[in-house]
Design an enzyme around this catalytic site. Structure first.
Site, mmCIF file in Angstrom:
data_model
loop_
_atom_site.group_PDB
_atom_site.id
_atom_site.type_symbol
_atom_site.label_atom_id
_atom_site.label_comp_id
_atom_site.label_asym_id
_atom_site.label_seq_id
_atom_site.Cartn_x
_atom_site.Cartn_y
_atom_site.Cartn_z
ATOM 1 N N HIS A 129 40.646 40.191 39.380
ATOM 2 C CA HIS A 129 41.124 39.349 40.489
ATOM 3 C C HIS A 129 41.815 40.202 41.552
ATOM 4 C CE1 HIS A 129 40.143 35.763 38.320
ATOM 5 N NE2 HIS A 129 41.107 35.862 37.429
ATOM 6 N N HIS A 150 41.315 41.579 32.976
ATOM 7 C CA HIS A 150 40.949 40.301 33.597
ATOM 8 C C HIS A 150 41.689 40.138 34.929
ATOM 9 C CE1 HIS A 150 39.830 35.975 33.666
ATOM 10 N NE2 HIS A 150 40.988 35.865 34.306
ATOM 11 N N GLU A 151 42.995 40.335 34.893
ATOM 12 C CA GLU A 151 43.784 40.176 36.116
ATOM 13 C C GLU A 151 43.488 41.283 37.118
ATOM 14 O OE1 GLU A 151 45.232 37.478 36.607
ATOM 15 O OE2 GLU A 151 45.138 36.727 34.549
#
Length: 385
Positions: free
Chosen positions: A40, A36-37
């Site tokens: 980003h 998920h990170e």
């Protein structure tokens, strides 16, 4: 000595049990949070944004290093999430440091997240949930290629007396071809569709002997226990399938088919989640099914007993769930940021700092309430076992 030996054995068993939960839990959560990170992070780098920190977990740093771009990669003490901190962020939630932003030079503004065009900011924020969906597809595809999919023909071997299936006219030997026009390839496919459609009228296309028939049935919502004693609310017809030797086969798929199945599995989790939320609003579902970190840890430990394939599948389901949760239009979550950017795109200018600050405070309160409620459900669930 007997008492001490018994106590030692009990503590050893408890320690082993906790370890059996914690290790699978950390594996699943760390995998999902990392990607998920990473979503980003990767898009931010493409946009030229300076990334100060990439953290797995919160709190004090356990270990870390700096890469050649100046990003601090860190492993923190509390492994319940993670974050990417951009240049100009005030905290891990990416709230802006207004005083620092006002003092930035033109060169610093080019590296700051908050001075990027709204399209780039939206892309950076959306990349996290998108990475979760892609991760789920890849994991599902890997499981289908390496471990395969167990398939049992969707044949009815037994109809329970007084059940919904009996009232609908099902007979032993019926082979289910379709449910509401959706092709059914295995008994588990039928279970999943029926389980998620309690209270809805479903049209079953079946083969009985040399005839093709259509039967209509409304699955009944009931509570059932899984092999670990966990209670689930699911739709049931009242039919069963033989699991005799030779009835279950394992199919392994090539890369293209596996990716297609991975997309289908990911979409199923998405639709099942929205179906549950709709049922929750309508009163058909119970909020006690919502779980937090304790429940995830417990389920991770239980699923791990079935092997790495089952644990990876759980990670894929959790990845989809986290991706969806982050897209909810709640300030503080990714969806809340995207909502603010949508207003900015429409208005031609950002919302005021005060409005955004109020939104973040409301979002924080909602997230905390959800966490407390989910944890309370976890405690009640454990107490009831």
């Amino acid at each position: 000595m007997d008492v001490l030996s018994g106590l030692g054995a009990h503590l050893g068993s408890l320690s082993s049990s906790l370890l059996g939960y914690i290790v699978p839990f950390l594996f699943v959560l760390t995998l999902v949070v990392f990607f998920h990170e990473l979503g980003h992070f990767w898009v931010a780098r493409r946009a030229g944004v300076k990334v100060l920190t990439f953290s797995l977990g919160f709190g004090p740093e356990i270990a870390g290093f700096n890469d050649r771009h100046g990003t601090r990669w860190r492993l923190a003490a509390v492994p319940l999430g993670g974050y990417v901190r951009f240049f100009g962020d005030e905290d891990a939630a990416s709230t802006p440091n207004q005083a620092r932003l006002a003092e930035m030079t033109p060169a610093e503004r080019r590296e700051s997240f908050f001075f990027q065009p709204v399209g780039w900011r939206a892309a950076i924020v959306a990349a996290g949930p998108i990475a979760n969906f892609l991760l789920a597809i890849v994991i599902f595809a890997f499981v289908f290629m390496v471990f395969g999919k167990q398939v049992t023909a969707p044949r009815v071997d037994q109809v329970n007396p007084g059940s919904v299936a009996e009232s609908a006219g099902f007979k032993p030997g019926d082979l289910v071809l379709e449910i509401d026009g959706a092709k059914v390839e295995s008994f588990s496919d039928m279970q999943r569709i029926v389980g998620s459609r309690a209270g809805e009228g479903l049209a079953f296309t079946i083969v009985r002997g040399d005839r093709q028939l259509t039967l209509t049935a409304v699955p009944e919502l009931k509570e059932v226990k899984d092999p670990f004693g966990n209670v689930h609310r699911t739709g049931l017809l009242g039919i069963s399938r033989s699991l005799a030797a030779g009835d279950v086969t394992t199919h392994r798929y090539g890369p293209v088919e596996a990716v297609g199945l991975g997309v289908q599995e990911t979409w199923f989790v998405v639709t099942r989640t929205f179906s549950y939320l709709g049922g929750l609003i309508a009163g058909r579902e119970s909020a006690d099914q919502l779980g937090g970190p304790i429940r995830i840890a417990q389920v991770s430990g239980q699923v791990a007993t079935f092997g790495i394939g089952a644990l990876l599948s759980l990670a894929a389901v959790l990845s989809v769930s986290i991706g969806l949760l982050n897209l909810f239009p709640i300030p503080l979550l990714d969806g809340g940021h995207l909502l603010f950017y949508a207003f900015e795109a429409i208005r031609g200018r950002p919302l005021s700092a005060r409005t955004q600050d109020i939104g973040f405070r409301i979002g924080l309160a909602l997230v905390l309430m959800l966490m407390i409620f989910a944890t309370w459900n976890d405690v009640l669930h454990i107490a009831a076992m």
